[in-house]
Design a protein around this motif. Sequence first.
Motif: not given
Length: 251
Positions: A85-97, A114-121
């Motif tokens: 009964g609870v909504r949880h949102a996410c963003v799947m990241v697929e790829g290769k370093h 998500l922001r932390e990951f984007l900054a790391s790449v």
Amino acid sequence: MRIIGGHDYYDSAQAFGQDKERVFVRKSFDKDEGLLVGEVGLKPVDASRLLLAPDHRLYRYHSDDKVKNRKGRFDFRPMVVWFAGVRHACVMVEGKHADQDGYMKWCAWSADELREFLASVESGFSDNHWTRTDLGKDNVDEWFAEPGTDAEKEWLVTKGVSIAISDGLGSHHGHQAWYSTRRWKIDTDGLKDLGFQCVLPPWEAFQRLDMWVGGIIARPGRPTVEIASDVVRRDKHGFDGMSFKKPKSQD
């Protein structure tokens, strides 16, 4: 609660005890075709991509919805999970370093993550936002925090749905392919592959699911028939016409 079918990370909590009378029937995510978005009472995931700042070093070959730079190449797919009964949102990241051989598939469960990951790449959200649905700088926090509507929650209860996972092809397959394949997987496993254990640890997830299945969406039993006749009540309890009467004395 006893779980039948599939395998998921919270199953280990069953080792602490089960209520055999309470059963949750679960399907395999990979074997379930799912239901198209028009067949369920849940809002479809309208965001197909992230709106990212373009990398001008790539000139005309840059993309504004994926990362493709010296750090690696990554595609992104917004997803939603309804759990008890609870909504949880996410963003799947697929790829290769770029400096690693393995292909990664990982989910960010918050806007900050998500922001932390984007900054790391060496990427980030674009300052421009020309669509109301895709995730960008001005709506990503709201999308992750959205609680869902009362109508969606009522549908879950009415239909007895415990788990719903959005699925379909990612936007990198093309807009039409993404749009036409959007669907929901209902009461399946597959949460381990999404890293949902970062949201709810095994024991807490099992408890929430147990309370949802046994309390919120529990089906009522057969209605009790009220017996109006005193005679029928008497016979039902094993008495007869002489019960509770003092026998007549014998001369």
